[in-house]
Design a protein around this motif. Structure first.
Motif, short mmCIF file in Angstrom:
data_model
loop_
_atom_site.label_atom_id
_atom_site.label_comp_id
_atom_site.label_asym_id
_atom_site.label_seq_id
_atom_site.Cartn_x
_atom_site.Cartn_y
_atom_site.Cartn_z
N ILE A 392 43.10 17.20 21.35
CA ILE A 392 43.00 16.69 22.71
C ILE A 392 41.63 16.96 23.33
CG2 ILE A 392 43.83 18.77 23.88
CD1 ILE A 392 44.88 15.17 24.72
N THR A 393 40.88 17.92 22.77
CA THR A 393 39.57 18.29 23.34
C THR A 393 38.41 17.51 22.73
OG1 THR A 393 39.22 20.08 21.72
CG2 THR A 393 40.40 20.64 23.75
N GLU A 394 38.68 16.66 21.77
CA GLU A 394 37.60 16.03 21.01
C GLU A 394 36.84 14.96 21.78
OE1 GLU A 394 39.39 14.63 17.45
OE2 GLU A 394 39.69 16.64 16.59
N GLN A 395 37.52 14.22 22.67
CA GLN A 395 36.88 13.11 23.38
C GLN A 395 37.45 13.00 24.79
OE1 GLN A 395 36.30 9.35 20.90
NE2 GLN A 395 38.02 10.29 19.80
N GLN A 396 36.81 12.12 25.60
CA GLN A 396 37.40 11.80 26.88
C GLN A 396 38.76 11.15 26.65
OE1 GLN A 396 34.62 9.26 28.97
NE2 GLN A 396 33.15 10.93 29.32
N LEU A 397 39.64 11.29 27.63
CA LEU A 397 41.02 10.82 27.46
C LEU A 397 41.10 9.33 27.14
CD1 LEU A 397 42.87 12.76 30.32
CD2 LEU A 397 42.81 13.28 27.87
N LYS A 398 40.21 8.54 27.72
CA LYS A 398 40.28 7.08 27.51
C LYS A 398 39.95 6.70 26.07
CE LYS A 398 35.59 6.39 29.34
NZ LYS A 398 34.80 5.76 30.44
N PHE A 399 39.32 7.59 25.32
CA PHE A 399 39.00 7.29 23.93
C PHE A 399 40.01 7.86 22.94
CE2 PHE A 399 34.63 7.37 25.90
CZ PHE A 399 34.47 5.98 25.89
#
Length: 452
Positions: A392-399
């Motif tokens: 969940i920490t890898e990218q912004q939520l939209k991605f």
């Protein structure tokens, strides 16, 4: 997790369903073969006919290997004794259901811990605590605090005169000065539950589940046309264990009347609760309720042992102008009926007990710190502490390809709580609230797994 449940009564059955759905290895012990057959025919669990006090039965259930032993039979003494035996035989954690409120005192809890019982639950006290909380929050049907109160979940019904009827959700969002304070995260419509999107529309009788931080609660209530009202007079129907515990909680805060049909019980309660006016009479009588001032009552609470009586009496109270009604309903089939009849809040001890016990089944791998099943929905709320290595920490939520049947409703970062947007990126040590439909739960958990 390997879990053994002693008792296939109402609480045991509900727990079995919840835990089996979560893919735990569940074994249920009970003396009634019919109850066990009904469970095994519908759930992927192991059932054993026999007494939970029998060492041979406990050995057959392999309690020596179980992670959690839960005793919820109808007999408190059996629950305590079987939990002690299970602990001695090797069960890692034990929970016993009791019926004596005095056992919840700190000194008694310590005693239980010493003899091998890790936790005790008293569903009636848990229900009374929920009722007490709902009485004091008058603008919503229900509400639940998370993350030590930094985020709250509010449950509202859209009435016929609501200012949001016919509005798209993106229009409601546009009314906010600050987009990070509250959000509709779930809608219950008729018999279905959905995670809404911006192009969904609010309709009359929708039940909205709204997450808000402290700053957003006032504007949220204004947006949906809800106002708090002062509570002075409370009437409780039924001196059940839940009713007595509720009256005890409320007696020093409000003017409380308690109506009980059993004369002997009414006398006992009158001596116990000196700040409560106890009335011996049949609360199903309209004349009695009117005579005792139901028209001047702010909150009416029905806690008899009969769900039908509780629903009908609350309906009557609502029809004569009582602002808030709360009914204890144990039959799940009646919960939707109670909602449709205009009952403001429905209390179900089985769900409350299951939520209380469920925290003991949360594994360390997903860092889920708490969870709650929402009554009358197919959804669960997860409170998760973010650790290094989580997807969940890898990218912004939209991605992120987050499941459509779930949504991250709120984030706590340090002492700040906010509603995330598409460009929000979850960080280590955040605490997040995730709302997930049952069919999306397994996919959701993959985003929060760690290597530990």
């Amino acid at each position: 997790m390997k879990i053994t449940i002693a008792g296939a009564g109402e609480v045991g059955k509900h727990l079995s369903k919840v835990l089996a759905f979560d893919a735990h290895d569940v074994t249920v012990i009970d003396v009634e073969e019919g109850e066990l057959s009904n469970l095994s025919n519908h759930l992927d669990i192991l059932t054993i006919k026999g007494s939970a006090l029998s060492i041979s039965i406990l050995l057959e259930a392999k309690v020596s290997d179980c992670d959690l032993f839960i005793a919820v039979t109808h007999f408190p003494e059996m629950n305590v004794a079987s939990s002690v035996l299970a602990k001695k035989l090797g069960a890692k954690k034990t929970i016993a259901r009791v019926r004596d409120p005095q056992l919840l005192e700190e000194k008694n809890i310590k005693l239980f811990n010493e003899i091998g019982i890790d936790s005790i639950i008293y569903p009636q006290a848990l229900a009374a605590r929920e009722i007490t909380k709902f009485v004091q929050e008058t603008a919503t049907r229900e509400f639940f605090d998370f993350a030590e109160g930094l985020l709250s979940l509010y449950v509202l019904k859209i009435e016929e005169d609501s200012p949001v009827i016919g509005k798209y959700l993106h229009e409601i969002v546009a009314l906010q000065e600050d987009l990070e304070n509250f959000r509709i995260i779930m809608i219950k419509r008729d018999f279905s539950t959905m995670i809404p999107r911006g192009d969904d529309v609010c309709l009359p009788h929708d039940i909205l589940y709204i997450i808000s931080n402290k700053k957003g609660s006032k504007s949220m209530l204004e947006t949906f046309g809800r106002k708090k009202f002062a509570v002075n007079n409370i009437m409780i129907l039924g001196a059940s264990r839940t009713g007595r515990a509720t009256a005890k909680n409320l007696q020093n805060l409000f003017d409380v009347k308690l109506i009980e049909v059993n004369e002997a019980r009414a006398k006992i309660i009158a001596n116990e609760l000196t700040n409560v006016l106890v009335i011996n009479g049949d609360g199903r009588s309209t004349d009695l309720l009117v005579e005792e001032g139901i028209r001047n009552t702010d909150v009416f609470i029905a806690t008899t042992g009969n769900s039908e009586t509780n629903i009908l009496s609350c309906y009557l109270a609502k029809s004569v102008g009582v602002k808030r009604t709360i009914a204890e309903v144990e039959n799940f089939d009646y919960i939707a009926l109670a909602r449709d009849m205009g009952i403001d809040t429905v209390i179900n001890k089985k769900t409350i007990a299951a939520n209380s016990i469920h925290k003991y089944t949360l594994g360390e791998k997903t860092a889920i710190t708490s969870s709650r099943y929402l009554t009358e929905t197919e959804a669960q709320v997860l409170e998760i502490f973010i650790q290094p290595g989580m997807k969940i920490t890898e990218q912004q939520l939209k991605f992120l390809d987050f499941p459509r049947g779930a949504v991250i409703g709120g984030v706590v970062r340090g002492k700040d709580a906010f509603i995330p947007k598409g460009n929000t990126q979850i960080k280590n040590s955040d605490k997040v609230l995730v709302f997930a439909m049952s069919n999306a739960l397994n996919e959701v958990k993959k985003f929060f797994e760690t290597d530990k």
